[in-house]
Design an enzyme around this catalytic site. Structure first.
Site, PDB file in Angstrom:
ATOM      1  N   GLU A  76       0.807  -1.218   0.000  1.00 21.15           N
ATOM      2  CA  GLU A  76       0.000   0.000   0.000  1.00 21.15           C
ATOM      3  C   GLU A  76       0.836   1.262   0.000  1.00 21.15           C
ATOM      4  O   GLU A  76       0.451   2.275  -0.596  1.00 21.15           O
ATOM      5  CB  GLU A  76      -0.965  -0.003   1.190  1.00 21.15           C
ATOM      6  CG  GLU A  76      -2.154  -0.956   1.037  1.00 21.15           C
ATOM      7  CD  GLU A  76      -1.803  -2.414   1.244  1.00 21.15           C
ATOM      8  OE1 GLU A  76      -0.687  -2.697   1.719  1.00 21.15           O
ATOM      9  OE2 GLU A  76      -2.625  -3.297   0.937  1.00 21.15           O
ATOM     10  N   HIS A 117     -10.651  -5.397   9.995  1.00 19.62           N
ATOM     11  CA  HIS A 117     -11.159  -5.303   8.621  1.00 19.62           C
ATOM     12  C   HIS A 117     -12.542  -4.662   8.535  1.00 19.62           C
ATOM     13  O   HIS A 117     -13.210  -4.777   7.519  1.00 19.62           O
ATOM     14  CB  HIS A 117     -11.232  -6.703   7.992  1.00 19.62           C
ATOM     15  CG  HIS A 117      -9.917  -7.198   7.446  1.00 19.62           C
ATOM     16  ND1 HIS A 117      -8.762  -7.188   8.179  1.00 19.62           N
ATOM     17  CD2 HIS A 117      -9.583  -7.720   6.238  1.00 19.62           C
ATOM     18  CE1 HIS A 117      -7.779  -7.692   7.444  1.00 19.62           C
ATOM     19  NE2 HIS A 117      -8.243  -8.022   6.267  1.00 19.62           N
TER      20      HIS A 117
HETATM   21  C1  LIG Z   1      -2.016  -4.817   4.035  1.00 20.06           C
HETATM   22  C2  LIG Z   1      -3.023  -5.654   3.351  1.00 20.06           C
HETATM   23  N1  LIG Z   1      -3.278  -5.462   2.050  1.00 20.06           N
HETATM   24  C3  LIG Z   1      -4.168  -6.231   1.407  1.00 20.06           C
HETATM   25  C4  LIG Z   1      -4.842  -7.217   2.061  1.00 20.06           C
HETATM   26  C5  LIG Z   1      -5.861  -8.084   1.329  1.00 20.06           C
HETATM   27  N2  LIG Z   1      -5.309  -9.429   1.134  1.00 20.06           N
HETATM   28  C6  LIG Z   1      -5.592 -10.409   1.996  1.00 20.06           C
HETATM   29  S1  LIG Z   1      -4.806 -11.807   1.638  1.00 20.06           S
HETATM   30  C7  LIG Z   1      -4.071 -11.153   0.280  1.00 20.06           C
HETATM   31  C8  LIG Z   1      -3.156 -11.998  -0.541  1.00 20.06           C
HETATM   32  C9  LIG Z   1      -1.961 -12.476   0.235  1.00 20.06           C
HETATM   33  O1  LIG Z   1      -1.208 -13.406  -0.485  1.00 20.06           O
HETATM   34  P1  LIG Z   1      -0.017 -14.216   0.155  1.00 20.06           P
HETATM   35  O2  LIG Z   1       0.764 -13.360   1.095  1.00 20.06           O
HETATM   36  O3  LIG Z   1       0.752 -14.849  -0.934  1.00 20.06           O
HETATM   37  O4  LIG Z   1      -0.707 -15.336   1.058  1.00 20.06           O
HETATM   38  P2  LIG Z   1      -1.744 -16.488   0.654  1.00 20.06           P
HETATM   39  O5  LIG Z   1      -3.108 -15.905   0.701  1.00 20.06           O
HETATM   40  O6  LIG Z   1      -1.363 -16.997  -0.687  1.00 20.06           O
HETATM   41  O7  LIG Z   1      -1.615 -17.523   1.719  1.00 20.06           O
HETATM   42  C10 LIG Z   1      -4.475  -9.831   0.126  1.00 20.06           C
HETATM   43  C11 LIG Z   1      -4.065  -8.957  -0.968  1.00 20.06           C
HETATM   44  C12 LIG Z   1      -4.584  -7.365   3.443  1.00 20.06           C
HETATM   45  N3  LIG Z   1      -5.236  -8.269   4.183  1.00 20.06           N
HETATM   46  N4  LIG Z   1      -3.670  -6.601   4.045  1.00 20.06           N
END
Ligand SMILES: Cc1ncc(C[n+]2csc(CCOP(=O)(O)OP(=O)(O)O)c2C)c(N)n1
Lengths: 320, 323
Positions: free
Chosen positions: B60, B129
């Site tokens: 972000e 959230h």
């Molecule tokens: C700071 C922040 N930005 C965006 C999100 C929304 N979000 C939740 S999970 C995710 C993807 C995360 O991917 P990864 O770290 O690869 O973990 P995975 O879900 O594959 O286990 C996003 C963009 C969030 N929770 N926190």
């Protein structure tokens, strides 16, 4: 690893798989709300790494946390009750799927702000080192989290202060719908640790025994010398969370990975061991299934948290 | 007039502005290939291409930071934050850069950036959230903060936000995306910084915005059945705050209730009440009251979460207290 421990781990993986499948059902029935991220496909990573920890070692992870909770020793009842928002849940119905914790089990939570728990891991490891404890901190995160500032700040400081942290990147190829190479300048995530002079390794995250071995070695290093990054190559078989339209990947790709099911792989390995018959494996599977059903019954019959519960939780109050 | 959802209205505003001005670019997590986490930018990636609709890493700070920089260098970026809760990771860029650089460098640079972020509670997402931290952003001079409560206003205000040469924080509410309302067929703009009366009445003034506008309008209907006519003023923009319609209404009704989804303490209600007292103290026939979220981190448990959020019943009860 002896046979008994192997069977324990097999049971743990099946328990997690079953719990996740039933959670998906309950979500569709509207009994679980919010966001629900399933661990299906990644079981060998959590089970493999945590089987190499000692009780004093801390564990912290992101929102995909039910499996990690179980591996840390949380009872399925406490997981299920939290999913149903009940007072008997591990976080007393306040946290839900993404926010499971049990500090008595040294499980310091599922955290839902991507990357935010990495600095927490740095801090916990600092406190342990500061007080002369020999505990290590194991921090799980997705590969998507390695693109946020938090990751870099946390790894760097852990290295500068030589803190006992095992950084475990669960590289499941996608962050929501974003494939690794679309968001990360290097797709071999472990190379990011090189930038901080931090030793690192990668492991096949579908092979629990390999994960266990790699984690054990890594933890030895962590206790003696400081941080280490372990990248586990894995795959989530389900969508990012419930309701993911999955337009970003081909069903063929999912099918190929599913042939590499970590539970199937481990089952085959166990079948090859003398003394472990089909019957033994089936017994473990049935036991896991019954545990999950019992957990659901427990959760359904549990009371909701009250307004008083909530009000009493806002501040910790006086130190006793 | 056509009936459209809030989601469609917001999406159309972005689409039209991108067609109109090729300096307009979109960046954010899952805005492209996925089609937007809340499907606001569905179809944009295919139509405008990956150069103008950019999927970013989860980062972000650099999403808003790069939007700021691109704005300084002549683009018109619309940055999407997946939810407003993640704006806290970009707070330094928003507060110390978006809101400051124009004035601090004596007007040499402009930051025509729009930061879209969706907030609101009530979806069992847990405390991190589910926030409605709109006032946090409204605290900072240099930033404009817009939060519409109808599809009509959403479209017209977002188009103005894209055209604004000042930075605009555009706050949406996830539980309003499906809401339907009339949207003109022809192009139109709604001015930023202008409040609007959304329901006329003479007994009490309800002042609110966004989701709570809808709650206030519903409360207005309920009260009307009892013979109480509430006037509902929609702030639409929190900064710069236009107090004129609220003041004019209050001077007629002599009673006001302010309704917001975020926490009460230091909130929109506090600001609006202070301004009413400062400028129309003599008109008050009853203390000005506030309806807001209970002062708790929102719990996951469904019923408990609902109890913590302001609803129609809370507004109706508060109106009875001031009458
Ligand atoms: C700071 C922040 N930005 C965006 C999100 C929304 N979000 C939740 S999970 C995710 C993807 C995360 O991917 P990864 O770290 O690869 O973990 P995975 O879900 O594959 O286990 C996003 C963009 C969030 N929770 N926190």
């Amino acid at each position: 690893m002896d046979q008994k421990e192997k069977l324990r781990l097999y049971h743990e993986m099946v328990l997690i798989r079953r719990l996740e499948e039933r959670s998906a059902d309950l979500y569709r029935e509207g009994k679980i709300g919010g966001f629900l991220h399933l661990y299906i496909g990644q079981e060998a990573v959590g089970c493999g790494v945590i089987s190499a920890r000692r009780p004093q070692d801390r564990v912290i992870t992101a929102y995909r946390d039910h499996g990690i909770a179980i591996s840390c020793g949380m009872q399925p009842e406490a997981v299920m009750a939290e999913l149903l928002g009940k007072d008997t849940g591990c976080s007393r119905g306040m946290g839900g799927s993404m926010h499971m914790a049990d500090v008595d089990l040294n499980f310091w939570g599922g955290h839902a702000i991507v990357g935010a728990h990495l600095p927490l891991a740095t801090g916990m490891a600092w406190a342990d080192k500061h007080r002369g404890s020999d505990a290590a901190t194991i921090c799980f995160f997705g590969e998507g989290a390695t693109n946020i500032g938090y990751f870099h700040e946390a790894l760097n400081l852990s290295m500068v202060w030589k803190l006992p942290v095992l950084w475990v990147c669960e590289n499941n190829e996608y962050a929501m719908g974003t494939a690794v190479e679309r968001a990360s300048a290097v797709d071999e995530i472990r190379r990011k640790a090189d930038g901080y002079g931090m030793p690192n390794a990668s492991v096949d995250g579908m092979q629990i025994l390999e994960v266990h071995r790699a984690a054990k070695q890594a933890l030895d290093h962590v206790r003696k010398h400081g941080p280490f990054l372990l990248e586990a190559i894995t795959y989530r078989f389900m969508g990012h969370s419930m309701g993911d339209p999955e337009r970003y990947r081909e069903s063929d790709e999912i099918r190929k990975w599913r042939e590499n099911d970590p539970i199937g792989i481990f089952r085959k390995h166990l079948q090859g061991i003398k003394g472990v018959g089909e019957k033994t494996l089936e017994r473990e599977e049935t036991r896991a299934e019954e545990q999950v059903e019992a957990a659901i019954r427990f959760a359904e019959e549990s009371p909701d948290p009250t307004l008083d519960n909530l009000m009493s939780l806002i501040y910790a109050g006086e130190e006793s | 007039m056509a009936i459209k959802t809030m989601r469609e209205a917001i999406s159309e505003a972005l689409w039209e502005e991108m067609e109109r001005d090729e300096r307009v670019v979109i960046l954010g997590e899952e805005v492209g290939l996925w089609g937007g986490t809340y499907a606001v930018t569905k179809g944009f990636y295919d139509h405008f291409g990956p150069e103008r609709v950019r999927d970013t890493p989860i980062a972000e700070g650099v999403i808003v930071g790069a939007a700021n920089g691109a704005a300084m260098a002549g683009l018109r970026p619309v940055a999407e934050l997946m939810t407003i809760n993640f704006a806290f990771l970009a707070m330094d860029q928003i507060v110390n850069h978006s809101a400051k650089l124009h004035a601090m460098f004596g007007g040499q640079m402009t930051l025509p950036v729009v930061i879209r972020a969706v907030g609101g509670g009530g979806r069992q997402l847990g405390s991190t959230h589910s926030q409605t931290p709109d006032v946090v952003f409204a605290h900072f001079p240099g930033l404009k903060v817009v939060s519409p409560g109808t599809p009509h206003d959403a479209k017209g205000l977002l188009k103005s936000a894209v055209r604004s040469i000042d930075p605009v924080m555009f706050i949406e509410n996830a539980t309003l995306y499906q809401m339907r309302g009339e949207v003109p067929e022809d192009e139109y703009l709604e001015p930023i910084g202008v409040s609007k009366v959304q329901r006329a009445g003479s007994d009490v003034t309800l002042i609110s915005y966004a989701k709570m506008l809808q709650i206030s309008l519903q409360a207005g209907e309920r009260l009307a059945a009892e013979g109480i006519e509430a006037e509902v003023v929609d702030l639409r923009t929190l900064r710069p705050l236009d107090m004129e319609p609220a003041l004019a209404s209050f001077k007629r009704t002599n009673r006001a209730v302010i309704v917001e989804e975020g926490w009460c303490a230091y909130g929109v209600g506090a600001e609006v009440a202070a301004r009413l007292y400062e400028e129309a103290f003599d008109y008050a026939d009853a203390p000005i009251r506030r309806v807001a979220q209970r002062e708790v981190p929102l719990p996951y448990n469904r019923d408990l979460e609902q109890q913590m959020l302001p609803g129609v019943e809370d507004v109706v009860e508060m109106v009875r207290e001031v009458l």
